[in-house]
Design a protein around this motif. Sequence first.
Motif, PDB file in Angstrom:
ATOM      1  N   ASN A 168     -12.812 -16.619  -8.489  1.00 44.26           N
ATOM      2  CA  ASN A 168     -11.585 -16.123  -7.867  1.00 44.26           C
ATOM      3  C   ASN A 168     -10.946 -14.982  -8.656  1.00 44.26           C
ATOM      4  O   ASN A 168     -10.174 -14.191  -8.107  1.00 44.26           O
ATOM      5  N   ALA A 169     -11.274 -14.915  -9.948  1.00 38.85           N
ATOM      6  CA  ALA A 169     -10.715 -13.844 -10.776  1.00 38.85           C
ATOM      7  C   ALA A 169     -11.212 -12.472 -10.344  1.00 38.85           C
ATOM      8  O   ALA A 169     -10.604 -11.455 -10.686  1.00 38.85           O
ATOM      9  N   MET A 170     -12.294 -12.424  -9.576  1.00 40.82           N
ATOM     10  CA  MET A 170     -12.833 -11.138  -9.144  1.00 40.82           C
ATOM     11  C   MET A 170     -11.895 -10.431  -8.175  1.00 40.82           C
ATOM     12  O   MET A 170     -11.904  -9.200  -8.081  1.00 40.82           O
ATOM     13  N   ASP A 171     -11.083 -11.189  -7.441  1.00 39.70           N
ATOM     14  CA  ASP A 171     -10.084 -10.535  -6.590  1.00 39.70           C
ATOM     15  C   ASP A 171      -9.117  -9.728  -7.446  1.00 39.70           C
ATOM     16  O   ASP A 171      -8.747  -8.601  -7.105  1.00 39.70           O
ATOM     17  N   TRP A 172      -8.724 -10.328  -8.571  1.00 36.59           N
ATOM     18  CA  TRP A 172      -7.859  -9.612  -9.496  1.00 36.59           C
ATOM     19  C   TRP A 172      -8.605  -8.479 -10.189  1.00 36.59           C
ATOM     20  O   TRP A 172      -8.019  -7.445 -10.513  1.00 36.59           O
ATOM     21  N   HIS A 173      -9.884  -8.657 -10.411  1.00 32.61           N
ATOM     22  CA  HIS A 173     -10.692  -7.606 -11.032  1.00 32.61           C
ATOM     23  C   HIS A 173     -10.664  -6.340 -10.166  1.00 32.61           C
ATOM     24  O   HIS A 173     -10.519  -5.228 -10.691  1.00 32.61           O
ATOM     25  N   VAL A 174     -10.781  -6.522  -8.864  1.00 27.56           N
ATOM     26  CA  VAL A 174     -10.745  -5.375  -7.947  1.00 27.56           C
ATOM     27  C   VAL A 174      -9.369  -4.717  -7.980  1.00 27.56           C
ATOM     28  O   VAL A 174      -9.252  -3.485  -8.050  1.00 27.56           O
ATOM     29  N   ARG A 175      -8.319  -5.529  -7.933  1.00 24.91           N
ATOM     30  CA  ARG A 175      -6.959  -4.971  -7.973  1.00 24.91           C
ATOM     31  C   ARG A 175      -6.705  -4.227  -9.284  1.00 24.91           C
ATOM     32  O   ARG A 175      -6.119  -3.138  -9.301  1.00 24.91           O
ATOM     33  N   LEU A 176      -7.138  -4.833 -10.373  1.00 22.11           N
ATOM     34  CA  LEU A 176      -6.958  -4.194 -11.681  1.00 22.11           C
ATOM     35  C   LEU A 176      -7.763  -2.899 -11.771  1.00 22.11           C
ATOM     36  O   LEU A 176      -7.327  -1.925 -12.399  1.00 22.11           O
ATOM     37  N   GLY A 177      -8.955  -2.890 -11.153  1.00 22.14           N
ATOM     38  CA  GLY A 177      -9.748  -1.673 -11.139  1.00 22.14           C
ATOM     39  C   GLY A 177      -9.031  -0.546 -10.425  1.00 22.14           C
ATOM     40  O   GLY A 177      -9.040   0.613 -10.874  1.00 22.14           O
ATOM     41  N   LEU A 178      -8.378  -0.876  -9.298  1.00 23.01           N
ATOM     42  CA  LEU A 178      -7.594   0.130  -8.589  1.00 23.01           C
ATOM     43  C   LEU A 178      -6.427   0.586  -9.458  1.00 23.01           C
ATOM     44  O   LEU A 178      -6.083   1.775  -9.495  1.00 23.01           O
ATOM     45  N   GLY A 179      -5.824  -0.372 -10.193  1.00 22.09           N
ATOM     46  CA  GLY A 179      -4.734  -0.019 -11.106  1.00 22.09           C
ATOM     47  C   GLY A 179      -5.204   0.917 -12.207  1.00 22.09           C
ATOM     48  O   GLY A 179      -4.498   1.871 -12.566  1.00 22.09           O
ATOM     49  N   ALA A 180      -6.399   0.666 -12.731  1.00 24.77           N
ATOM     50  CA  ALA A 180      -6.957   1.560 -13.747  1.00 24.77           C
ATOM     51  C   ALA A 180      -7.166   2.953 -13.177  1.00 24.77           C
ATOM     52  O   ALA A 180      -6.909   3.964 -13.847  1.00 24.77           O
ATOM     53  N   GLY A 181      -7.625   3.012 -11.927  1.00 20.93           N
ATOM     54  CA  GLY A 181      -7.803   4.303 -11.275  1.00 20.93           C
ATOM     55  C   GLY A 181      -6.488   5.049 -11.131  1.00 20.93           C
ATOM     56  O   GLY A 181      -6.421   6.268 -11.345  1.00 20.93           O
ATOM     57  N   VAL A 182      -5.442   4.326 -10.762  1.00 21.90           N
ATOM     58  CA  VAL A 182      -4.112   4.937 -10.656  1.00 21.90           C
ATOM     59  C   VAL A 182      -3.694   5.542 -11.990  1.00 21.90           C
ATOM     60  O   VAL A 182      -3.222   6.681 -12.065  1.00 21.90           O
ATOM     61  N   LEU A 183      -3.889   4.786 -13.071  1.00 25.03           N
ATOM     62  CA  LEU A 183      -3.477   5.261 -14.397  1.00 25.03           C
ATOM     63  C   LEU A 183      -4.295   6.466 -14.853  1.00 25.03           C
ATOM     64  O   LEU A 183      -3.754   7.407 -15.444  1.00 25.03           O
ATOM     65  N   VAL A 184      -5.596   6.445 -14.579  1.00 23.28           N
ATOM     66  CA  VAL A 184      -6.441   7.567 -14.990  1.00 23.28           C
ATOM     67  C   VAL A 184      -6.045   8.838 -14.240  1.00 23.28           C
ATOM     68  O   VAL A 184      -5.896   9.916 -14.841  1.00 23.28           O
ATOM     69  N   VAL A 185      -5.858   8.736 -12.925  1.00 23.04           N
ATOM     70  CA  VAL A 185      -5.463   9.911 -12.139  1.00 23.04           C
ATOM     71  C   VAL A 185      -4.090  10.408 -12.594  1.00 23.04           C
ATOM     72  O   VAL A 185      -3.860  11.620 -12.711  1.00 23.04           O
ATOM     73  N   PHE A 186      -3.184   9.466 -12.854  1.00 26.54           N
ATOM     74  CA  PHE A 186      -1.862   9.858 -13.353  1.00 26.54           C
ATOM     75  C   PHE A 186      -1.987  10.632 -14.665  1.00 26.54           C
ATOM     76  O   PHE A 186      -1.352  11.674 -14.839  1.00 26.54           O
ATOM     77  N   ARG A 187      -2.820  10.137 -15.589  1.00 21.72           N
ATOM     78  CA  ARG A 187      -2.940  10.806 -16.895  1.00 21.72           C
ATOM     79  C   ARG A 187      -3.559  12.180 -16.752  1.00 21.72           C
ATOM     80  O   ARG A 187      -3.176  13.126 -17.472  1.00 21.72           O
ATOM     81  N   LEU A 188      -4.518  12.318 -15.862  1.00 21.33           N
ATOM     82  CA  LEU A 188      -5.119  13.630 -15.644  1.00 21.33           C
ATOM     83  C   LEU A 188      -4.080  14.621 -15.126  1.00 21.33           C
ATOM     84  O   LEU A 188      -4.032  15.780 -15.562  1.00 21.33           O
ATOM     85  N   ALA A 189      -3.244  14.168 -14.206  1.00 17.37           N
ATOM     86  CA  ALA A 189      -2.189  15.039 -13.682  1.00 17.37           C
ATOM     87  C   ALA A 189      -1.121  15.299 -14.738  1.00 17.37           C
ATOM     88  O   ALA A 189      -0.643  16.434 -14.891  1.00 17.37           O
ATOM     89  N   TRP A 190      -0.753  14.252 -15.493  1.00 20.99           N
ATOM     90  CA  TRP A 190       0.261  14.403 -16.526  1.00 20.99           C
ATOM     91  C   TRP A 190      -0.235  15.299 -17.651  1.00 20.99           C
ATOM     92  O   TRP A 190       0.561  15.930 -18.344  1.00 20.99           O
ATOM     93  N   GLY A 191      -1.531  15.371 -17.819  1.00 21.19           N
ATOM     94  CA  GLY A 191      -2.105  16.267 -18.812  1.00 21.19           C
ATOM     95  C   GLY A 191      -1.932  17.729 -18.455  1.00 21.19           C
ATOM     96  O   GLY A 191      -2.186  18.610 -19.283  1.00 21.19           O
ATOM     97  N   LEU A 192      -1.484  17.984 -17.245  1.00 21.43           N
ATOM     98  CA  LEU A 192      -1.219  19.360 -16.799  1.00 21.43           C
ATOM     99  C   LEU A 192       0.269  19.674 -16.773  1.00 21.43           C
ATOM    100  O   LEU A 192       0.665  20.815 -17.000  1.00 21.43           O
ATOM    101  N   VAL A 193       1.106  18.659 -16.475  1.00 20.65           N
ATOM    102  CA  VAL A 193       2.526  18.943 -16.263  1.00 20.65           C
ATOM    103  C   VAL A 193       3.452  18.133 -17.170  1.00 20.65           C
ATOM    104  O   VAL A 193       4.667  18.275 -17.096  1.00 20.65           O
ATOM    105  N   GLY A 194       2.909  17.267 -18.026  1.00 18.45           N
ATOM    106  CA  GLY A 194       3.739  16.396 -18.852  1.00 18.45           C
ATOM    107  C   GLY A 194       4.340  17.101 -20.050  1.00 18.45           C
ATOM    108  O   GLY A 194       4.392  18.335 -20.118  1.00 18.45           O
TER     109      GLY A 194
END
Length: 230
Positions: A46-72
């Motif tokens: 059942n933890a794999m459901d959270w694994h998928v959600r956390l993976g999407l969360g990691a994607g959000v953070l990575v994309v945010f950092r890439l964008a923040w690396g331009l305008v932060g």
Amino acid sequence: MSATPPRNTPAATAPVRVWDLPTRLFHWGLLAVVVALFVSGKVGGNAMDWHVRLGLGAGVLVVFRLAWGLVGGRWSRFASFVKGPVTVWRYLRGQLPVPAGHNPLGALSVLALLAVLALQVATGLVADDEIATVGPLNALVPEDWASWGTRWHKGPGQTLLLVLVGLHVAAILFHRLVKRHDLVRPMLTGDQALPADTPPSRDSALTRLAALGLLGLCAAGAVWVSRLGG
């Protein structure tokens, strides 16, 4: 008659805001998410459901950092710490002073971690463990792509990420124990002892509000991606 000032007198230092709050929250948030991803992936079930959600969360953070690396804030921008091979070599030879934020070698570590994490998220989106968990984009890619993505995600990608995280931790310990340079405290407080004339990063209420809006856009994008395969 005034005395001649001594040569090579070290410049006066003062706490300078290097890491803005959004960068610090990203750093510690990503650490927590990566640890949770490893744990949930090993537990399975059942933890794999959270694994998928956390993976999407990691994607959000990575994309945010890439964008923040331009305008932060100044020292969070890639332009401030990503240097060419000559500068990296000079740093390794001890020919450069302690930099604000990431040193030229650490910059390569940051880029490698972001790249591997991005690939792990991408392959996780198309992976199929042939038990109960299927990535949200699995049905949208050719079967051989999904098969390769699954193998990479569970094998070499995971190993490479562990190696990079281990090197990152080892570098922090080396700087703390050998070079007597604390890399952790500035990422907690935001401030680093630097020459007093070092320009600080922008870290105002408006900056933080802009970062929150950017994070919201990244999260909305992740929700949209998660629904594409449905």
